[in-house]
Design a protein around this motif. Structure first.
Motif, PDB file in Angstrom:
ATOM      1  N   UNK A  80       0.849  -1.190   0.000  1.00  0.00           N
ATOM      2  CA  UNK A  80       0.000   0.000   0.000  1.00  0.00           C
ATOM      3  C   UNK A  80       0.884   1.239   0.000  1.00  0.00           C
ATOM      4  N   UNK A  81       0.603   2.158  -0.915  1.00  0.00           N
ATOM      5  CA  UNK A  81       1.402   3.369  -1.055  1.00  0.00           C
ATOM      6  C   UNK A  81       0.541   4.600  -0.856  1.00  0.00           C
ATOM      7  N   UNK A  82       1.152   5.653  -0.336  1.00  0.00           N
ATOM      8  CA  UNK A  82       0.529   6.963  -0.235  1.00  0.00           C
ATOM      9  C   UNK A  82       1.074   7.822  -1.378  1.00  0.00           C
ATOM     10  N   UNK A  83       0.191   8.359  -2.212  1.00  0.00           N
ATOM     11  CA  UNK A  83       0.621   9.165  -3.353  1.00  0.00           C
ATOM     12  C   UNK A  83      -0.100  10.505  -3.332  1.00  0.00           C
ATOM     13  N   UNK A 116       3.025   5.038 -12.889  1.00  0.00           N
ATOM     14  CA  UNK A 116       4.094   4.060 -13.066  1.00  0.00           C
ATOM     15  C   UNK A 116       4.895   3.961 -11.771  1.00  0.00           C
ATOM     16  N   UNK A 117       5.050   2.743 -11.280  1.00  0.00           N
ATOM     17  CA  UNK A 117       5.837   2.484 -10.073  1.00  0.00           C
ATOM     18  C   UNK A 117       7.157   1.854 -10.502  1.00  0.00           C
ATOM     19  N   UNK A 118       8.255   2.566 -10.267  1.00  0.00           N
ATOM     20  CA  UNK A 118       9.582   2.070 -10.627  1.00  0.00           C
ATOM     21  C   UNK A 118      10.191   1.355  -9.424  1.00  0.00           C
ATOM     22  N   UNK A 137      -4.438   6.607  -0.856  1.00  0.00           N
ATOM     23  CA  UNK A 137      -3.780   5.311  -0.715  1.00  0.00           C
ATOM     24  C   UNK A 137      -4.165   4.416  -1.884  1.00  0.00           C
ATOM     25  N   UNK A 138      -3.185   3.723  -2.426  1.00  0.00           N
ATOM     26  CA  UNK A 138      -3.439   2.754  -3.489  1.00  0.00           C
ATOM     27  C   UNK A 138      -2.650   1.485  -3.184  1.00  0.00           C
ATOM     28  N   UNK A 139      -3.162   0.376  -3.652  1.00  0.00           N
ATOM     29  CA  UNK A 139      -2.482  -0.903  -3.470  1.00  0.00           C
ATOM     30  C   UNK A 139      -1.742  -1.263  -4.750  1.00  0.00           C
ATOM     31  N   UNK A 140      -0.451  -1.503  -4.612  1.00  0.00           N
ATOM     32  CA  UNK A 140       0.397  -1.841  -5.754  1.00  0.00           C
ATOM     33  C   UNK A 140       0.769  -3.319  -5.651  1.00  0.00           C
ATOM     34  N   UNK A 141       0.498  -4.056  -6.713  1.00  0.00           N
ATOM     35  CA  UNK A 141       0.873  -5.466  -6.757  1.00  0.00           C
ATOM     36  C   UNK A 141       2.117  -5.612  -7.626  1.00  0.00           C
ATOM     37  N   UNK A 142       3.224  -5.960  -6.986  1.00  0.00           N
ATOM     38  CA  UNK A 142       4.486  -6.158  -7.686  1.00  0.00           C
ATOM     39  C   UNK A 142       4.583  -7.618  -8.107  1.00  0.00           C
TER      40      UNK A 142
END
Length: 390
Positions: A133-136, A247-249, A213-218
């Motif tokens: 989970x990321x805060x953007x 885009x998540x680097x 907040x968004x959930x990023x699935x790597x």
């Protein structure tokens, strides 16, 4: 009756001239012969003749009929018969004639820009995947005006200057007469509408900046520099337009044990000199041991490394399929490099035993040969033999 002139000769082009050459010839002659420039009757007749020639030769069907000897004018010949002012302007400017319909008002709603953020993950997370989970901080639709940009209860109104078209006509005189061109309306900046009472929250832009907040699935198998695309999670566009992409680097943090080369993992194991000489078995952790649910999911979190007797420093042992999963399937290998440790400090008893061993092996004064390895047993192999003999 005077015979009809050769239309190609009238324009001064050859019979195999292409359309561009014909248009250029007509432009040149029209500028010279137009009645606004040369009003005398003879020049006017010449201009009509040039215009008639261009009318035929600029039309592929009429030109083909003329080349076959057909009558392309009929009884209604002369300047203006099937030849409009728009045709003249197209010949001069190669595009849309002045006065034609414009492009219309500019839209207030636009797609938002893409956004890029960086995220650090561990080697195990990069290898096996993780949801984080990321805060953007990005532009989102203004909740006060719902993206319209107007104060509650109000709406955009048509621009009186351009009457909602977003464009105004400008007239310019030339030797051809009046030329009308369309330009964006300066009153409404080309939008065709005005916002008399902008929203105080977003100042009429239809969007504000906010943290969410968004959930990023790597996915499993990513590496440093890999970018994960989240469609529609970027910046919301002006006027509440659709959002761009996020885009998540990925940046993979260094691991204290393993290093990565593509999908292969590498590690170095130090073993004592005596263990390398006599052989031993070591229990080592796998990368799965770093995953919190590894032990509970039945995944192997350790493996046995068989150090054979006489193993030399720098020897590699490869474990197939114990590396990093690939993004397109498969899995790399785990390569273990064995480093033999030579003791740097010995107590009297240890030194005595080693000297005794050196005497037995006739190695008290090694000759230090330089060159290929001798086809004899290794130093550690000879130590093993001594222990076996006793």
């Amino acid at each position: 009756m005077t015979p009809d002139p050769d239309l190609y000769a009238v324009l001064g082009v050859s019979r195999d001239a292409d359309a561009d050459s014909i248009k250029k010839a007509y432009r040149r002659l029209a500028r010279q012969l137009h009645p606004d420039v040369n009003p005398d009757p003879e020049t006017q007749e010449r201009f009509k003749e040039v215009s008639r020639a261009y009318e035929v030769l600029s039309d592929p069907q009429k030109r083909a009929a003329y080349d076959r000897g057909g009558d392309v004018f009929g009884s209604a010949g002369g300047f203006g018969a099937g030849f409009s002012f728009t045709d003249i302007m197209d010949a001069f400017f190669g595009g849309q004639a002045p006065g034609a319909q414009g492009r219309g008002p500019r839209p207030r709603v636009h797609r938002g820009q893409d956004a890029l953020i960086q995220m650090e993950v561990s080697l195990a997370e990069a290898a096996f995947g993780v949801a984080r989970e990321l805060k953007v901080d990005t532009a989102v639709v203004c909740t006060t005006c719902s993206g319209e940009g107007t104060a509650p209860g109000t709406h955009p109104v048509p621009c009186e200057t351009c009457r909602g078209t977003g464009e105004v006509a400008h007239v310019q005189r030339s030797f051809l007469g009046e030329i009308r061109t369309l330009r964006p309306c300066s009153a409404c900046r080309g939008y065709g509408t005005l916002i008399p009472d902008p929203c105080r929250e977003c100042s009429g832009d239809g969007r504000i900046r906010a943290r969410r907040s968004i959930t990023v699935k790597i996915p499993a198998g990513v590496d440093t520099g890999t970018r994960v695309q989240l469609a529609g999670q970027g910046e919301v566009g002006a006027g509440g337009g659709p959002a761009g992409d996020l885009y998540v680097e990925v940046h993979v943090a260094p691991h204290e044990v393993f290093t990565r080369e593509g999908t292969d993992l590498h590690c170095t194991v130090a073993v004592p000199m005596t263990a390398a000489a006599l052989g031993t078995t070591l229990t080592l952790p796998t990368l799965e041991a770093d995953v919190e649910s590894g032990a509970d999911s039945g995944v192997e979190t350790s493996f046995e490394l068989d150090v054979k007797a006489g193993t030399q420093s720098g020897s590699n042992v490869t474990f197939r399929g114990r590396g990093v999963p690939g993004l397109r399937g498969g899995r790399g290998d785990l390569v273990v490099t064995i480093e033999v440790e030579t003791p740097s400090r010995l107590d009297p008893r240890q030194e005595e035993l080693l000297r005794e061993l050196a005497a037995i092996r006739d190695e008290e004064k090694p000759d230090g040969r330089i060159g290929p390895t001798r086809p004899t047993s290794s130093f550690f192999g000879r130590i093993r033999d001594v222990f076996n003999d006793h």
